[in-house]
Design an enzyme around this catalytic site. Structure first.
Site, mmCIF file in Angstrom:
data_model
loop_
_atom_site.group_PDB
_atom_site.id
_atom_site.type_symbol
_atom_site.label_atom_id
_atom_site.label_comp_id
_atom_site.label_asym_id
_atom_site.label_seq_id
_atom_site.Cartn_x
_atom_site.Cartn_y
_atom_site.Cartn_z
ATOM 1 N N ASP A 1 0.801 -1.224 0.000
ATOM 2 C CA ASP A 1 0.000 0.000 0.000
ATOM 3 C C ASP A 1 0.836 1.278 0.000
ATOM 4 O OD1 ASP A 1 -2.527 -0.864 -0.335
ATOM 5 O OD2 ASP A 1 -3.131 -0.746 1.756
ATOM 6 N N HIS B 1 6.557 -1.629 -6.860
ATOM 7 C CA HIS B 1 7.647 -2.521 -6.497
ATOM 8 C C HIS B 1 8.085 -3.272 -7.754
ATOM 9 C CE1 HIS B 1 7.091 -1.536 -2.354
ATOM 10 N NE2 HIS B 1 5.838 -1.951 -2.351
ATOM 11 N N GLY C 1 -1.770 -1.535 -9.016
ATOM 12 C CA GLY C 1 -0.636 -0.647 -9.192
ATOM 13 C C GLY C 1 0.407 -0.794 -8.115
ATOM 14 N N LYS C 2 0.500 -1.962 -7.517
ATOM 15 C CA LYS C 2 1.414 -2.134 -6.401
ATOM 16 C C LYS C 2 2.684 -2.868 -6.802
ATOM 17 C CE LYS C 2 -2.472 -2.245 -3.161
ATOM 18 N NZ LYS C 2 -3.372 -3.135 -2.396
ATOM 19 N N VAL C 3 2.525 -3.916 -7.588
ATOM 20 C CA VAL C 3 3.668 -4.733 -7.984
ATOM 21 C C VAL C 3 3.721 -4.780 -9.498
ATOM 22 C CG1 VAL C 3 4.630 -7.056 -7.976
ATOM 23 C CG2 VAL C 3 3.555 -6.155 -5.908
#
Lengths: 341, 341, 341, 341
Positions: free
Chosen positions: B254, B269, B297-299
């Protein structure tokens, strides 16, 4: 964007791991001091080594799932070659579609689980999770089985008898030496596939019967059960190494009951190791614990260990451990195949 | 038959595995040629090594589950000590009940999942699957936390700030040197426990607030989130090594969104590895695939790998592989703790 | 072929199941005569009904995972509305990202796990397994939380206190009536999120602290633990209905230990039901059996039942069963929120 | 404390659920609006109903695991009786150890997974997870099979042919009417057990061959495969309802390939539903997705649905749904048994 071709899909071959090329003992011994799956893994390795040290213990390999095509094929060969396994009970797929298939010179390929399966279908590529197979080569494998069947005297065979013929065939025709089928043939280690038709062999044999409606061979699964029970009766003490569950697991466990029904007082399997991801809670045999098996009088409690893991990640450690411990060097081959000669 | 005593139950200590004492490279490299979990494991090891080689990449360890008490505790210490991890996000249990607990001189013990839990309860023994803990020692651990809290100025702290104080405390009072809390303190590697109260620390802190109803410290989880986001903003490129899922996984993921909400354009990430047995199909974050995380949209997709396995059996292989590859030798420490000084 | 638009992806809304609209009693009663998960499910339903009949028993709902967005949201509302739950311990996601989110008038949508997540990312669509969320709406939800935070006196709050303010906000501003947050507010049923920042609320609160670096509210998770322990102390006998595991499960179980540490002799949770797909063998709390919890003195053995299943498929049966049994009609509301006034 | 007696263990009989006694339609229809397993379950029910409505579609039931003894036995009978299934492919255990066993008047009993299996062994009680069986009754079942085998002309039989004889035997001797074996016999619905010997039948047949070493019947699994392929060739369009995986799943899927090998252009299975807890990641057939099967040209994508759940908890809902939809009322029986007369 043009679509990927068959050649592009079938590019990287699976390389079977060689347990002789590294020594897992320090890792496995360190895992023995831990908890959870690490400790279970170490205990399983130790129990397999106990089987090898126990002079009176015959060792059965029960083999289900697709570990052979997933890079473990050479492990099974090395175990049989070095007197670490005395009989094999397997799915037809492991023996025919994977091992015999590679012995004929065919290969397995690295693939991806995230792929358009319709495209694979169009290209005649079969997929096992993240592994690809050329369907045309698999059909050549079916036909090799048919050719062997066509050459035999029409009568019922146990799967063991038929697989022996496959070994004999390979001893003259194999492209890849050191397949499990050929090695077991040479080492007098019997291989049973209690659901033999459920494989590429089945496709070859269906063709054989279809083309020869009156006079053809048949595969008698009762004979399998009877032969395996005779081995258990002769073996007395025994241990079982199980990769996956399914019919092979159940079949080898049932020999204890079968021997009893035939009037023989044989001991339960004294040692038992199973590697599986199956979930115990659906009551299927694949996942039933070895503790549960003891209620059926099949597996004795004490030297039994479940390892809940996908086998490719733990079997290489276990097998390399026992290989390098070397207890197998003092084991005599059982030559169980010779019972039936 | 008399019942087992507490002493008989708490007999065999867990020994934490030392990834420096064996070299897993040949095994992991051989696994890269296989399929299924073996190949996933090898790919995960390779991606972690890529993180270490990437000069611009900060590395986060997200830690949930009970691997610390199950024999992996020293792994985490070795990773931090050798500049292979720049910040830790963990469950309170991993940091306080397990690591800080052992730093105080207490131990974990080998146990069995098949035991009479009522008997354990009577003996004040706690059980984590096949591991035992002395409940009285755990209460001593709670009280050490309370003592630290009592000594601090009453105001809100992030869990990171409080754990820093625990590290400082250990640097003077630890019985076992080289705990994760103390090592991270010395290496300026921040540790966050976003659900800090959900642990032995929580018990100590509840006592602290109960005894000091007017003037007491509090643990502000928003401050945790803000601090961690600041680290992500500073770090820019990043990779995440996740053991288990839960709050730590979600929290570190997050930070990308949080940075964006604060008006910073930070990259997802770039590298992500997760080891878990969780089942993807229940929609919980623990088990959500890294592919799914990319929708948020995190990894970033490309260098991400899930390894579906119980961590004790695969983490030692991965960690020993990267340790012996030595890419960490050229990494500079990030000293993220210093941001907040 | 042109790509799918956002509107095309977000087309079919999730419809929350209404346990009042069908009567599952005949099915659940028939399942009681079966084996495996069917019998476990029936036993779990029966134990929940026993909690409702037991006049002295306070009932806690521990809620983790994504069942709220997956169609179970109305179930939790109906349970609270009809005095079947006295306090809720949940993940931030369940309460804020899902329930408060829908109360603001936003929706969840049917999706597919087999989708191009990069495309979703470009369209600002978030995915939970087979469910889609509009990321822009989620950011509006963050901002609503920030707005509430901005309006409050700067000091530490328990998550319960803050969620109470959210309920108050909804009582004036909600677009969808009958959210869990608003219903619980009206029914004096406290809601705790021990890892509150790990959610959309966390994003709103990070903004709040960022914009107000000197004077801002904070969320004190120790206060959560203390308040929940006070409830347990007041409640005496208690039962727990757990959906998933994670922090909520651990937190409510730990109140028994916390009360003991504070010098109160409170009973373990007398009744406990958990629905989970988690695997017991990784030693994580999510998956630890209720039998294991009894070694910690948290859950009494006897009226405890694990149901190993994905909750959406079994919770509607259990909840409809107890609803139609009607034992809740004689229950008095506990109004636990009033303790803190 | 004296030990429990056999009679005390075998006290509570399993009661098979009756899908006609409740109407699951409102629940299943409500689940269609949800996510996760609930939606998958509803989609599976809908696809089964589509099979029943499709006039050209023959329906195969592939049955593995222990659902028959776990309370689903009557479901399979009701499906066959009401023209909802045209052929059955099953494990030997489901057909012989469970169904034929109960037809002989024996019962299954409620048990516990937490029990001393050594005690069960001493009492001759077998355990399947939480279900008990009287081993002595099971041996009586073996002997009934032997008796049938002794009465037959010595030659190779397909399992289907032998099970037909079992049905004939039951039509004269059954104590419980409405077993699956007897119902299928009367309805001309063929039953195949491709690994027939791997069951109580195997034990009876081993005795038969042992006592009659020269002249005995054999079970030809190739004949099974050929007969089933002939049915698929005749059926053309087809759908498969799979409970568990294993050999039955693989066998029915392979008929498409077999027909192709014999020179027939038959369509893939148009509809496919599978209920399983198996883990996709071990590459075993039990767990391979239906999407993966489409790469092999076995199952067409579009009307396929996996339901990841333990079958006892979801099959009653699915079966009751289709039963009450009533689409089966317009189906003509296929009488596939008559092909072989």
């Amino acid at each position: 964007m043009s679509k990927k071709t068959k050649k592009e899909f079938l590019k990287e071959q699976i390389k079977h791991i060689d347990i002789k090329s590294f020594d897992s003992r320090p890792i496995v011994e360190a895992m023995a001091g831990m908890s959870f799956t690490a400790r279970d893994l170490a205990r399983a390795a130790e129990i397999y080594d106990m089987m090898l040290k126990d002079k009176n213990c015959a060792i059965f390999l029960a083999l289900a799932g697709s570990t052979s095509s997933a890079g473990c094929m050479q492990i099974y060969v090395d175990l049989v070659k070095n007197n670490m396994i005395d009989a094999v009970i397997a799915t037809g797929a492991s023996i025919v579609d994977m091992d015999f298939f590679e012995a004929l010179g065919f290969k397995h390929y690295k693939g991806s689980p995230n792929v358009d399966d319709n495209l694979l279908r169009d290209l005649y590529i079969d997929r096992i999770y993240d592994t690809y197979i050329d369907e045309e080569q698999l059909q050549a494998c079916d036909q090799a089985v048919k050719k062997i069947a066509d050459s035999l005297e029409p009568k019922p065979y146990s799967s063991r008898e038929f697989i022996l013929k496959m070994g004999e065939y390979l001893s003259k025709n194999s492209k890849k030496k050191e397949s499990l089928v050929e090695t077991a043939f040479k080492k007098n280690v019997p291989i049973f596939c209690p659901a033999f038709s459920d494989s590429s062999a089945g496709l070859g044999l269906v063709c054989h019967q279809w083309k020869n409606p009156e006079k053809h061979i048949s595969i008698d699964s009762v004979k399998d059960f009877l032969e395996l029970t005779k081995i258990k009766i002769k073996a007395k003490a025994s241990g079982v190494l199980m990769i996956g569950g399914g019919v092979p697991k159940n079949f080898i466990q049932d020999t204890v009951v079968a021997a009893e029904v035939l009037g023989y007082d044989v001991p339960m399997h004294k040692y038992a190791v199973q590697i599986t991801v199956a979930d115990v809670r659906d009551g299927a045999c694949s996942s039933s614990t070895l503790k549960e098996a003891s209620s059926w009088g099949k597996v004795k409690q004490g030297y039994d260990q479940m390892v809940f893991a996908e086998a490719t990640s733990v079997l290489p450690l276990i097998a390399s451990y026992v290989y390098h411990k070397g207890s197998w060097k003092n084991r005599m081959p059982r030559n169980f195949t010779k019972i039936f000669k």
